[in-house]
Design a protein around this motif. Structure first.
Motif, short mmCIF file in Angstrom:
data_model
loop_
_atom_site.label_atom_id
_atom_site.label_comp_id
_atom_site.label_asym_id
_atom_site.label_seq_id
_atom_site.Cartn_x
_atom_site.Cartn_y
_atom_site.Cartn_z
N ALA A 1 -59.31 72.52 -9.13
CA ALA A 1 -59.37 71.06 -9.21
C ALA A 1 -58.21 70.45 -8.42
N LEU A 2 -58.47 69.32 -7.79
CA LEU A 2 -57.44 68.64 -7.03
C LEU A 2 -56.31 68.11 -7.93
N ASN A 3 -56.66 67.69 -9.12
CA ASN A 3 -55.68 67.07 -10.00
C ASN A 3 -55.21 68.01 -11.09
N ASP A 4 -53.95 67.78 -11.52
CA ASP A 4 -53.44 68.52 -12.67
C ASP A 4 -53.17 67.58 -13.85
N GLN A 5 -53.42 66.29 -13.63
CA GLN A 5 -53.34 65.27 -14.66
C GLN A 5 -54.58 64.39 -14.52
N PRO A 6 -55.05 63.81 -15.61
CA PRO A 6 -56.26 62.98 -15.50
C PRO A 6 -56.11 61.87 -14.46
N ASP A 7 -57.10 61.78 -13.59
CA ASP A 7 -57.21 60.72 -12.59
C ASP A 7 -56.01 60.60 -11.65
#
Length: 121
Positions: free
Chosen positions: A63-69
């Motif tokens: 996933a690109l993110n490690d935190q929501p949004d």
């Protein structure tokens, strides 16, 4: 597997997000399906344009993110992979720098209809 081949892929016309819910220079995620096999789509907004991508870095498909949004650099100039720092252009998902330079995010065609971002046909 291409996103359209995913068993939970949304059909053309499916609402993803309200345009007003995506701040300029940021992105928001919508998931289809459940668990670790869900299809995650990120919609980013830059210079009044919206673009959709599968939420997976082409380097190692994380996933690109490690935190929501959290999909962009702090200055909101690039889409970023939080794991390895690869940076991607908003307009076409092309990786300008990082371990997957020269590759691109997998695009999900989107369009805005009456203030709602939808999967394009």
């Amino acid at each position: 597997m291409a996103w359209r081949e995913h068993p939970d892929a949304p059909a053309a016309g499916t609402a993803l997000l309200a345009l007003e819910d995506i701040p300029e220079g940021e992105g928001r995620e919508r998931r289809f399906g459940a668990g670790h096999t869900a299809l995650a789509v990120v919609v980013v907004r830059k210079d009044g344009q919206v673009h959709g991508y599968v939420n997976a870095c082409p380097h190692q498909w994380v996933a690109l993110n490690d935190q929501p949004d959290r999909f962009t650099t702090f200055d909101h100039e690039w889409i970023v992979c939080a794991t390895h720092g690869a940076v991607f252009r908003y307009e076409d998902g092309f990786c300008e720098d990082g371990p997957c330079a020269g590759k691109s995010l997998e695009a999900v065609p989107v369009q805005v209809v009456d203030g709602v971002v939808r999967v394009a046909g």
